[in-house]
Motif scaffolding. Structure first.
Motif: not given
Length: 116
Positions: A54-66, A81-93
């Motif tokens: 899509a031309g995006s990455d995990k730093d640009h996730i706005l929202s996640a539903t698990i 999840w915590d290890a994967w998202v550690a350095d990224s902008g944290k999405p609403a979840r």
């Protein structure tokens, strides 16, 4: 604004891009016999691949539903999840427990992301 659909079948698309927003279908692991840690790792790898398409990455996730099959495994899933998202902008979840489409699916993740 155009709508682009990727990896579609008669029922759904794995990725839909509308404007500057990417919508991912719920992603599940490739190996349903794996444990929750491995399934979560496989799901997040699929999420990353679709976001790249899509031309995006995990730093640009706005929202996640698990969606998790058993909240007793919530901590194990969260460790991945915590290890994967550690350095990224944290999405609403949000995280919910639910019956899955197949009995061996332990986790499913849906995301919405901004396109870079």
């Amino acid at each position: 604004m155009s709508i682009t659909r990727h990896d579609s079948n008669q029922r759904m698309s794995q990725l839909v891009v509308h404007g500057n927003t990417a919508y991912l279908a719920g992603q599940v692991a490739d190996d349903f016999n794996a444990d929750i840690t491995t399934q979560t790792q496989q799901v997040l790898a699929k999420v990353e691949s679709l976001l790249a398409t899509a031309g995006s990455d995990k730093d640009h996730i706005l929202s996640a539903t698990i969606i998790i099959k058993d909240m007793a495994q919530f901590g194990e899933m969260n460790a991945v999840w915590d290890a994967w998202v550690a350095d990224s902008g944290k999405p609403a979840r949000a995280a919910i427990q639910a019956d899955m489409a197949a009995p061996n699916i332990l986790v499913e993740i849906c995301v919405i992301a901004a396109v870079k």
